[in-house]
Design an enzyme around this catalytic site. Structure first.
Site, PDB file in Angstrom:
ATOM      1  N   TYR A 157      -1.494   0.020  10.166  1.00  0.00           N
ATOM      2  CA  TYR A 157      -1.579  -0.545   8.814  1.00  0.00           C
ATOM      3  C   TYR A 157      -0.316  -0.195   8.026  1.00  0.00           C
ATOM      4  O   TYR A 157       0.305  -1.041   7.389  1.00  0.00           O
ATOM      5  CB  TYR A 157      -2.821   0.024   8.134  1.00  0.00           C
ATOM      6  N   SER A 181       0.843  -1.193   0.000  1.00  0.00           N
ATOM      7  CA  SER A 181       0.000   0.000   0.000  1.00  0.00           C
ATOM      8  C   SER A 181       0.874   1.236   0.000  1.00  0.00           C
ATOM      9  O   SER A 181       1.996   1.224   0.525  1.00  0.00           O
ATOM     10  CB  SER A 181      -0.887   0.020   1.246  1.00  0.00           C
TER      11      SER A 181
END
Lengths: 245, 429
Positions: free
Chosen positions: A151, A138
């Protein structure tokens, strides 16, 4: 015919990529937690032209189950050309801040389980001297931000680990691809208001399939994120730490 | 999906839904919400029949999986949110086609069922519902019913054309139609005057599977081009798409001058008597331009689609066209076609034997609504009705008059389901 393993096959991006491969007549081995969803996806891919589709129910954080899953995949596919690691969860950052246990579980979901899988896959592909390991990371892994650093930390861990694997496996002729999507309109992000930066899973999936075909190392999807992250990575920490990001 | 992203095709500025819930798996339960629910597919209904202002929309595009396809029998099972375009991409190369298709391929399967859509072959093939073998209906009480013409036939009849109000269709099974290639052999004939249209059209319906006419609704004498079509044993390369209206211009680009010029030029362009084309430009000419609805500007546009029974068709159509031409408002998308006698499957299905006229009108406020009131009077006097999928303003009395099985239908409406359209025509009298 490509022989493709997808872990986290029920995720929107993975499903969209699987459709692309099915349309080319690939053989697919799909791994996910939810058996009913997996069966629905498998039936769809068969209709779309996949040469063969097998399914395997597994929780990716159950690292003890990885070896048996890989054996099953190799047996079903009769070899392995591409492994796409696509599983993940989007943590509730605030809840993580209040819970060490939740933080570690999210790091496990998005980081450690990926590393465990990649380690086994790397040994397998290194031994056969060809193939591809791709992971969905990501843009959040490029820099820690207050809004989702748990995250981001897991995705950053994955990115650095894959950098090392790439360095190691280059000699063996194995492609190691890190995919860095930006915002994607999926069930995982259903609660977020969507703006112009949001992409559809199909768009990201096309980018993944193309990046594998072209044997790329790292790809931002859609491509404009490379520029955005170039800027964000270069903001001095002294300034960055004061930003509300 | 955010609330702002769930719009209807006419861009008329309806109030948003309170919430949009994605449905991504066909075995999921309906969400427990306080207010009402309405399935929302791809938002190609023109008005508020696909909207639920203040309530919850169940966004079904995540239900986009195929379930099974038998390339020998042409039976296709798929989830409710699959687009007709996705079906065509899959089945045309394998020698199959949709038995009935509307003028855009960007509608979902469940949307096609909920509106019992029709196509250019109604005279030969009836409406969409006639080719639905079965579907699953999920109700807010948690019940799931398999509905077909034989099984739960009453629920089948209520849900086909039922505007999404009877519950959520989760999956469906369709009978496709065999084709030899992706091409359509088209015969174009110009006509001038409605008598000529009706004569030519009767002949075209005997000779062709598909028949539809474009008309110049601004001309003093209605004139146009009748396009008969049949599947051809030929394969052509797909035309390149990609044109798009990237944003809504601040003003409508559709006005009397641009329409009159367009219509005259379109009528006058060289029409080959016979040509063979890829199926897309024949069935979906407007799909080639993404977001074409934006050309009507920020105030949006209405479509007015009516059907009048055969006995009154010639006179009523003539009166409507005269009223439209006299008003100076009109459309470059005027479509005239006959529906055949094949009765529709649904209690609220729009198609019935007769002549259907469909036109788009830029939203000029009161002037446009006044014209619609005049057209309503003509349609009602002729014993006709309007198409809810295209409607954004019909009075409740007009709806009741047009749909004699409405009372029967209401007993099948799910108590948790509603729509902007439904409240408008049922609660405002």
């Amino acid at each position: 015919m490509q022989k493709i393993l997808i872990v986290g096959a029920a995720s929107a991006i993975a499903e969209a990529a699987a459709r692309q491969w099915a349309g080319r007549g690939a053989a697919l081995f799909l791994v996910a937690r939810n058996a009913a969803k997996l069966e629905a996806i498998a039936a769809d891919l068969k209709v779309r032209g996949a040469a063969a589709v097998s399914t395997h129910v597994m929780d990716a954080t159950d690292t003890a189950a990885h070896a048996a899953m890989l054996d099953a995949a190799l047996a079903a596919l009769g070899g392995l050309d591409v492994a796409l690691i696509a599983h993940g969860t989007l943590p509730d950052q605030k809840a993580c801040e209040a819970s060490v246990e939740l933080t570690l579980r999210e790091i496990d979901n998005n980081g450690l389980s990926v590393i465990a899988l990649a380690t086994r896959l790397a040994n397998l592909l290194e031994a056969q001297g060809r193939g591809t390991i791709a992971v969905i990371g990501s843009v959040a892994g490029d820099r820690g931000r207050q809004s989702n650093y748990v995250y981001g930390a897991a995705k950053g861990l994955v990115a650095r680990f894959f950098e090392g694997l790439r360095n190691r496996l280059a000699k063996a002729g194995v492609q190691v691809l890190t995919v860095k999507p930006g915002f994607v309109d999926t069930p995982m992000t259903a609660a977020f208001p969507k703006g112009a930066l949001w992409a559809q899973p199909e768009q990201v999936a096309r980018g993944i399939v193309a990046a594998i075909d072209r044997r790329k190392d790292e790809v931002y999807l859609p491509g404009f994120w490379r520029l955005i992250m170039l800027v964000i990575r270069h903001i001095p920490e002294r300034i960055f730490k004061r930003l509300s990001l | 999906m955010s609330a702002a992203q769930a719009s209807a095709w006419g861009n008329l500025g309806w109030p948003p839904a309170a919430e949009i819930r994605r449905v991504d798996t066909r075995d999921a339960d309906l969400p427990a919400v306080a207010g009402t629910l309405l399935p929302y597919g791809n938002g190609r209904s023109y008005g508020d029949s696909c909207l639920n202002p203040g309530g919850t929309l169940l966004a079904t595009r995540g239900l986009d999986r195929f379930i099974a396809f038998d390339a020998d029998t042409g039976v296709l099972a798929c989830e409710a949110g699959v687009l007709l375009a996705e079906i065509l991409d899959l089945v045309v190369p394998r020698g199959w086609f949709l038995p009935v298709t509307p003028g855009t391929r960007y509608v979902t399967v469940a949307g096609a069922i909920a509106n019992d859509v029709h196509g250019k072959n109604h005279h030969a093939g009836g409406a969409f519902g006639a080719h639905v073998r079965s579907f699953e209906l999920l109700r807010s009480d948690g019940s799931r019913r398999r509905c077909s013409p034989a099984e739960n036939a009453d629920w089948f009849a209520a849900t086909v054309g039922g505007l999404g109000l009877t519950g959520l269709v989760t999956q469906a099974e369709l009978q496709l139609k065999r084709i030899a290639g992706n091409a359509i052999a088209v015969r174009n004939v110009r006509f001038s005057g409605l008598d000529e249209f009706f004569a030519l059209n009767a002949e075209a319906e005997r000779e062709h599977e598909y028949a539809v006419a474009w008309i110049d609704c601004l001309a003093k004498t209605p004139r146009g081009v009748l396009m008969g079509g049949d599947h051809a044993d030929a394969d052509l390369p797909a035309p390149r798409g990609g044109r798009n209206v990237p944003l809504t211009p601040p003003l409508s680009l559709i006005n009397h001058a641009s329409l009159a010029a367009f219509n005259a030029a379109y009528y006058g362009k060289p029409w080959p008597a016979a040509q063979t084309v890829h199926y897309r430009p024949y069935f979906y000419p407007l799909d080639a331009v993404g977001h074409w609805n934006r050309i009507y500007g920020p105030r949006g546009f209405y479509q007015y689609q009516s059907v009048v029974p055969p006995a009154a068709a010639r006179a009523a159509t003539g009166e409507m066209l005269a009223a439209i031409a006299g008003s100076g408002q009109g459309s470059f998308l005027a479509v005239l076609k006959n529906f055949g006698a094949r009765s529709s499957s649904g209690l609220l299905s729009f198609p019935m034997a007769g002549t259907t006229l469909a036109l788009d009108f830029p939203n000029h406020g009161a002037a446009t609504l006044d014209l619609f009131a005049r057209l309503d009077a003509i349609v009602r006097a002729a014993g006709g009705r309007l198409y809810p999928a295209k409607d954004a303003r019909m009075p409740a009395a007009m709806f009741r008059a047009g749909y004699p099985r409405l009372a029967e239908f209401t007993s099948y409406v799910d108590p948790k389901f509603s729509s902007g359209f439904w409240r408008r025509v049922m609660e405002n009298n």
